[in-house]
Every structure is written in structure tokens, then in C-alpha cells.
Design an enzyme around this catalytic site. Structure first.
Site, PDB file in Angstrom:
ATOM      1  N   ASP A  48       0.841  -1.200   0.000  1.00 33.43           N
ATOM      2  CA  ASP A  48       0.000   0.000   0.000  1.00 33.43           C
ATOM      3  C   ASP A  48       0.876   1.250   0.000  1.00 33.43           C
ATOM      4  O   ASP A  48       1.698   1.436   0.896  1.00 33.43           O
ATOM      5  CB  ASP A  48      -0.933   0.002   1.213  1.00 33.43           C
ATOM      6  CG  ASP A  48      -2.106   0.948   1.001  1.00 33.43           C
ATOM      7  OD1 ASP A  48      -2.392   1.314  -0.154  1.00 33.43           O
ATOM      8  OD2 ASP A  48      -2.750   1.324   2.008  1.00 33.43           O
ATOM      9  N   HIS A  69      -3.709  14.065   1.701  1.00 32.36           N
ATOM     10  CA  HIS A  69      -3.893  13.115   2.808  1.00 32.36           C
ATOM     11  C   HIS A  69      -2.687  13.178   3.749  1.00 32.36           C
ATOM     12  O   HIS A  69      -2.847  13.216   4.973  1.00 32.36           O
ATOM     13  CB  HIS A  69      -4.069  11.701   2.244  1.00 32.36           C
ATOM     14  CG  HIS A  69      -4.100  10.620   3.282  1.00 32.36           C
ATOM     15  ND1 HIS A  69      -5.146  10.472   4.166  1.00 32.36           N
ATOM     16  CD2 HIS A  69      -3.218   9.614   3.563  1.00 32.36           C
ATOM     17  CE1 HIS A  69      -4.912   9.415   4.954  1.00 32.36           C
ATOM     18  NE2 HIS A  69      -3.747   8.886   4.617  1.00 32.36           N
ATOM     19  N   GLU A 110     -10.350   3.861   4.381  1.00 32.77           N
ATOM     20  CA  GLU A 110      -9.494   4.678   3.520  1.00 32.77           C
ATOM     21  C   GLU A 110      -9.934   4.465   2.085  1.00 32.77           C
ATOM     22  O   GLU A 110      -9.907   3.348   1.571  1.00 32.77           O
ATOM     23  CB  GLU A 110      -8.007   4.337   3.705  1.00 32.77           C
ATOM     24  CG  GLU A 110      -7.462   4.848   5.028  1.00 32.77           C
ATOM     25  CD  GLU A 110      -5.947   4.756   5.159  1.00 32.77           C
ATOM     26  OE1 GLU A 110      -5.325   4.018   4.365  1.00 32.77           O
ATOM     27  OE2 GLU A 110      -5.400   5.421   6.060  1.00 32.77           O
ATOM     28  N   GLU A 159      -9.330   4.332  -1.516  1.00 37.25           N
ATOM     29  CA  GLU A 159      -8.120   4.165  -2.330  1.00 37.25           C
ATOM     30  C   GLU A 159      -8.500   3.531  -3.660  1.00 37.25           C
ATOM     31  O   GLU A 159      -9.601   3.005  -3.833  1.00 37.25           O
ATOM     32  CB  GLU A 159      -7.104   3.238  -1.636  1.00 37.25           C
ATOM     33  CG  GLU A 159      -6.679   3.710  -0.254  1.00 37.25           C
ATOM     34  CD  GLU A 159      -5.438   3.003   0.272  1.00 37.25           C
ATOM     35  OE1 GLU A 159      -4.737   2.335  -0.524  1.00 37.25           O
ATOM     36  OE2 GLU A 159      -5.180   3.134   1.480  1.00 37.25           O
ATOM     37  N   ASP A 207      -8.810   0.443   2.517  1.00 38.27           N
ATOM     38  CA  ASP A 207      -7.784   0.042   3.483  1.00 38.27           C
ATOM     39  C   ASP A 207      -8.326   0.363   4.880  1.00 38.27           C
ATOM     40  O   ASP A 207      -7.977   1.379   5.484  1.00 38.27           O
ATOM     41  CB  ASP A 207      -6.490   0.819   3.181  1.00 38.27           C
ATOM     42  CG  ASP A 207      -5.390   0.523   4.179  1.00 38.27           C
ATOM     43  OD1 ASP A 207      -5.427  -0.548   4.805  1.00 38.27           O
ATOM     44  OD2 ASP A 207      -4.491   1.370   4.321  1.00 38.27           O
ATOM     45  N   ARG A 250      -7.353   3.271  13.851  1.00 36.04           N
ATOM     46  CA  ARG A 250      -6.452   4.407  14.085  1.00 36.04           C
ATOM     47  C   ARG A 250      -5.797   4.377  15.456  1.00 36.04           C
ATOM     48  O   ARG A 250      -4.627   4.755  15.602  1.00 36.04           O
ATOM     49  CB  ARG A 250      -7.218   5.721  13.920  1.00 36.04           C
ATOM     50  CG  ARG A 250      -7.827   5.938  12.561  1.00 36.04           C
ATOM     51  CD  ARG A 250      -6.776   6.036  11.480  1.00 36.04           C
ATOM     52  NE  ARG A 250      -7.387   6.314  10.177  1.00 36.04           N
ATOM     53  CZ  ARG A 250      -6.783   6.133   9.029  1.00 36.04           C
ATOM     54  NH1 ARG A 250      -5.528   5.668   8.998  1.00 36.04           N
ATOM     55  NH2 ARG A 250      -7.381   6.393   7.893  1.00 36.04           N
ATOM     56  N   GLN A 294      -3.159   1.765  15.281  1.00 38.06           N
ATOM     57  CA  GLN A 294      -2.140   2.156  14.301  1.00 38.06           C
ATOM     58  C   GLN A 294      -1.191   3.223  14.865  1.00 38.06           C
ATOM     59  O   GLN A 294       0.030   3.103  14.759  1.00 38.06           O
ATOM     60  CB  GLN A 294      -2.840   2.688  13.047  1.00 38.06           C
ATOM     61  CG  GLN A 294      -1.903   3.168  11.949  1.00 38.06           C
ATOM     62  CD  GLN A 294      -2.632   4.009  10.899  1.00 38.06           C
ATOM     63  OE1 GLN A 294      -3.867   4.042  10.847  1.00 38.06           O
ATOM     64  NE2 GLN A 294      -1.878   4.700  10.081  1.00 38.06           N
ATOM     65  N   LYS A 306      -3.724  -2.173  10.349  1.00 33.65           N
ATOM     66  CA  LYS A 306      -4.118  -2.249   8.943  1.00 33.65           C
ATOM     67  C   LYS A 306      -4.343  -3.679   8.469  1.00 33.65           C
ATOM     68  O   LYS A 306      -4.813  -3.868   7.345  1.00 33.65           O
ATOM     69  CB  LYS A 306      -2.999  -1.656   8.071  1.00 33.65           C
ATOM     70  CG  LYS A 306      -2.679  -0.201   8.340  1.00 33.65           C
ATOM     71  CD  LYS A 306      -3.641   0.694   7.601  1.00 33.65           C
ATOM     72  CE  LYS A 306      -3.137   2.140   7.591  1.00 33.65           C
ATOM     73  NZ  LYS A 306      -4.027   2.986   6.796  1.00 33.65           N
ATOM     74  N   THR A 347      -8.790  -5.789   4.247  1.00 36.67           N
ATOM     75  CA  THR A 347      -8.723  -4.843   3.130  1.00 36.67           C
ATOM     76  C   THR A 347      -9.742  -5.333   2.114  1.00 36.67           C
ATOM     77  O   THR A 347      -9.824  -6.541   1.865  1.00 36.67           O
ATOM     78  CB  THR A 347      -7.321  -4.839   2.484  1.00 36.67           C
ATOM     79  OG1 THR A 347      -6.346  -4.550   3.487  1.00 36.67           O
ATOM     80  CG2 THR A 347      -7.214  -3.813   1.365  1.00 36.67           C
ATOM     81  N   GLU A 389      -9.578  12.313   8.721  1.00 34.00           N
ATOM     82  CA  GLU A 389      -9.398  13.646   8.147  1.00 34.00           C
ATOM     83  C   GLU A 389     -10.706  14.430   8.188  1.00 34.00           C
ATOM     84  O   GLU A 389     -10.735  15.599   8.578  1.00 34.00           O
ATOM     85  CB  GLU A 389      -8.951  13.549   6.686  1.00 34.00           C
ATOM     86  CG  GLU A 389      -7.578  12.967   6.489  1.00 34.00           C
ATOM     87  CD  GLU A 389      -7.310  12.704   5.016  1.00 34.00           C
ATOM     88  OE1 GLU A 389      -7.242  13.656   4.230  1.00 34.00           O
ATOM     89  OE2 GLU A 389      -7.201  11.518   4.639  1.00 34.00           O
TER      90      GLU A 389
END
Ligand code: MN
Length: 445
Positions: free
Chosen positions: A141, A148, A215, A217, A249, A253, A256, A269, A273, A389
Site C-alpha cells: 500500500d 492526505h 481509507e 483508495e 484500506d 487508528r 495504528q 491495517k 482490506t 481527516e
């Protein structure tokens, strides 16, 4: 070259499969993406299929009709397997041959007896259950959205959010292939448990993730690949990309941010996925290529990450949207709430640069390897591709327009729906379909 336009991009082309001609359809005759499928709740073997409108051309069935010849027949036979690795390994000459042959078979001016024989190979998408497009040997990834990187960096280092390497190379981590799944209706995964360190706490606590996130992506599958020690030059990178998907993904948090210093993401993570079922070829995306550019004042790429073709059309304008469907939405039969909208064209690095970077030290890529692009966030706050975000680390929860609910992070029962499509005047719409997944309650810790 994958970026050359030809008759399969003709926006006026129509299919005898009527649903392919409907306005807003993701899978018109100019798209022709591939997936692995079988009929839901059946014992049928998984095999390759090609989307046309609301139907699937069963490529295992088509391979037995005698309608194809040469490279197209070889490619079709490679798709009559439970994974597309063999097809991906064949390379762009065969990918193109199958696309062009399918275009001819499905076009409205195909002979009547051809239509009759192809019709016997059709399966409704509403009856399908999808398998992973490939046996994924390795998953990497990247982290290629500067917006971002700045948005997330600000949460940790407000004065200096961008790491010094970001503008010089597409950075990445090696992800976990075993937990990649197809993000299709009915798919859910369990909220992960792990360690987190709360602000001001004396020691970490173990428990279910309290800051679960998505996420937004894109991902792409590797085609022929390269031998160990032989890098793929940027000028050849596109010949090694079999096609693109949407990718989520999913990220814990709290786990992580505690674990990733200094070695990078691990359990935060690796629990799941998801990818969308349909693999869209670079040939289908050719009308939507855009020049690769750098903002004035930013460093230019080093020569091994630079090149004429990449400058001319390295970027791709894929429109992306995130929607959230919660238990409250379902109770009142509300449509999912849209929470973010952006485009893949804002990425700082291109997919060709990612392939060149991945292999420049000699690392070998194999057919079916999956490369993620990293979260796609655009320049405005509404274009952010992750809740961390959008909600400023949970401090400014997002309001869901359909129900008025608020979300700092994901709750049990929430379904995240990613969508992607390309659209512009003078070109056919090229859709990716959806990538969806639902958060299931923790099994208890
Ligand atoms: Mn990511």
C-alpha cells in the site's frame, strides 16, 4: 500503448445487451472489466466473467463456443479459471485481443447467430457472488496523496506535517495479502481488538478498536511482472498493470498510531482490506488520462521516476465517492449519506511511478500482486478520503445528511460504500461499480 485511443473507445458504440446502453451505466461496451464469479449459493466453480450492462459474459462458457480465435481465445481460456493470475501473466497483447474480441461480439451490429450464442453465456450480475480477481501473493500500500499526507501529518506534527521524503519518492508499506476480500453486498468483518495508548495514560489498554476508519483508495493488479534484480523502467510500467479496482484500506487508528512508530502499520491495517470485484483495464481508462504535473516550486522527480509518457498521460481522472449506510438509514429506508467526493487525478505520484519505485531496487513483482495507491484525498476538506481527516481526528464529527447522525469514527453496523467512475463529454462513462463492507461488532475481548 495503453493510452492510445481506438474504435473500442467510440462513445457512439452500442451493445445488443440493452442495459449496457442505459445512461449512467457503469459497464457500457467501452468498459468490459473482468471479475471472478459464480452464481450465489451454487456449487459452480469460480471463473472469469466480463461485465456488460447488468449482465456477465461467462468467459469459461465463451471459451467453449468457438467464437474466438488466436490470442483472444488463449486469453479467454486463461480467464476460465478460479483466479485471473494466468490471464494477468499473458500481458497487454492478449489483454487487448480479448477486449477487442468481446467488443465485436457484444456490439449491436454483431451477426444474429453470434448474439444467440453469446446470449447463452450471460449470467445476471444480480445472481452473482464474486471471488477475489487473483490469488494475491503480495500486497503493497502506497501513500501518494499529498493532501492526505498533510491532513494526517497535521494531527501528529501540526508545524511540519509533511515528511522530507514525500515529494521525492512514492512511499509505501508492505501490507497483508491474506486478509484481502471482495467488498460486495453481504460482506462484513469483525471490529478488531488490539493495544491502544490513550492520551495522558500511563500504559496502553487492550480492547476493541475505538477509532475504526475507512481509507478511500484505488488498487491495481500486476501483470507479467519482473525477475528478481531486474527493475521495471517507468516507460514500461503500464505494460505490467493488468487493471484497476476500488480499494478500502480499513484502519484501526488507535492501534495504528500507537504501534507504527518506528516501523509502520501492522495490526492497525492487517485485519481486513476490501477491493471491488471488477478489474478495469488501462485500455478502458485511456480517454481519461491526464498529464502528470508538479506544482511550481516542488522538486521535479528524479530521472528514474520521470519520463515522456508519464508526463503526457500518467494521471487518471477517476471520480470517487464515499457513502455511509448506518442501521438508522436502514430503519427509515434512507439512501446512504454521501460523506466525501474527490478524484484520483489529485494524487502526487502516478501508478507508473509506483511500479518503477517498487522495483528499482530489484524487487520482483508477480502476476496478481496487488498495489494500493494510498488514501485519495483532494485539495478541499470535503475531498478527504478517510474519517480521521473528515472529522479532524474525531474532534469535529461528520453529520450524515439522510439521518442527522454524527460520526467521528465508524460504529457497529455501519456500511461504507466506495464508488468510482470516469465521465466527460465525448467519451463513454467508465464505471468501477462499488466496493462495500460492513463493520460487525467485536467478538469481545
Ligand atoms: Mn492506506
Amino acid at each position: 500503448m495503453a493510452s492510445t485511443l481506438n474504435h473500442t473507445h467510440d462513445a457512439a458504440a452500442r451493445s445488443w445487451v440493452a442495459s449496457a446502453n442505459a445512461p449512467g451505466c457503469d459497464f457500457p461496451i467501452q468498459n468490459l472489466p473482468l471479475a471472478i464469479f459464480h452464481r450465489a449459493d451454487s456449487n459452480e466453480p469460480l471463473r472469469g466473467g466480463c461485465a456488460i450492462g447488468e449482465q456477465i459474459v461467462d468467459l469459461a462458457a465463451l471459451a467453449g463456443t468457438g467464437l474466438l480465435a488466436g490470442d483472444a481465445q488463449t486469453a479467454c481460456e486463461a480467464c476460465a479459471q478460479p483466479a485471473l493470475n494466468g490471464y494477468f501473466a499473458l500481458g497487454s497483447r492478449h489483454w487487448r485481443a480479448l477486449r477487442h474480441a468481446l467488443f465485436d461480439l457484444l456490439r449491436d451490429n454483431a451477426p444474429a447467430d453470434t448474439k444467440d450464442r453469446v446470449r447463452t453465456c450471460l449470467v445476471a450480475q444480480s445472481d452473482a457472488h464474486y471471488g477475489l480477481p487473483a490469488r494475491i501473493g503480495d500486497y503493497t500500500d502506497f501513500y501518494t496523496s499529498i493532501h492526505h499526507a498533510i491532513n494526517v501529518g497535521k494531527l501528529i506534527f501540526p508545524d511540519n506535517p509533511l515528511t522530507p521524503n514525500f515529494q521525492w519518492l512514492p512511499i509505501a508499506y508492505h501490507g497483508r495479502a491474506s486478509s484481502v476480500r471482495v467488498g460486495q453486498p453481504g460482506f462484513g468483518f469483525t471490529r478488531p481488538s488490539g493495544q491502544a495508548m490513550a492520551p495522558g495514560a500511563a500504559q496502553p489498554a487492550y480492547g476493541p478498536c475505538a477509532r475504526l476508519d475507512f481509507e478511500l483508495e484505488m488498487g491495481f493488479f500486476i501483470g507479467p511482472g519482473n525477475p528478481l534484480g531486474t527493475p521495471i523502467p517507468i516507460a514500461q510500467a503500464q505494460e505490467h498493470i493488468a487493471g484497476m479496482v476500488l480499494l478500502n484500506d480499513w484502519s484501526a487508528r488507535d492501534h495504528q498510531f500507537w504501534e507504527m512508530n518506528p516501523l509502520g502499520p501492522f495490526l492497525g491495517k492487517n485485519f481486513c482490506t476490501t477491493v471491488s470485484p471488477w478489474v478495469v483495464s488501462l485500455e478502458a481508462l485511456a480517454p481519461y488520462r491526464l498529464p502528470f504535473t508538479r506544482p511550481a516550486g516542488d522538486p521535479q522527480p528524479l530521472p528514474y521516476l520521470d519520463g515522456e509518457a508519464n508526463r503526457a498521460g500518467g494521471s487518471i481522472d477517476v471520480q470517487l465517492q464515499v457513502r455511509l449506510d448506518t442501521p438508522a438509514h436502514r430503519e427509515c429506508a434512507a439512501q446512504p449519506s454521501a460523506i466525501a467526493r474527490t478524484s484520483f487525478r489529485h494524487q502526487y505520484w502516478t501508478i507508473a511511478q509506483m511500479v518503477a519505485q517498487h522495483t528499482v531496487g530489484g524487487c520482483d513483482l508477480q502476476p496478481g500482486d496487488l498495489l494500493g495507491t494510498g488514501t485519495v484525498s483532494g485539495p478541499t476538506p470535503q475531498e478527504a478520503g478517510a474519517l480521521v481527516e473528515l472529522s479532524k481526528g474525531g474532534r469535529a464529527p461528520v453529520t450524515l445528511d439522510a439521518t442527522g447522525e454524527q460520526r467521528g469514527f465508524l460504529e457497529d453496523g455501519d456500511t461504507v460504500i466506495l464508488r468510482g467512475w470516469c465521465e466527460k463529454d465525448g467519451a463513454a462513462r467508465i464505471g468501477f461499480g462499488e466496493c462495500r463492507g460492513t463493520v460487525l461488532a467485536s467478538q469481545g475481548s
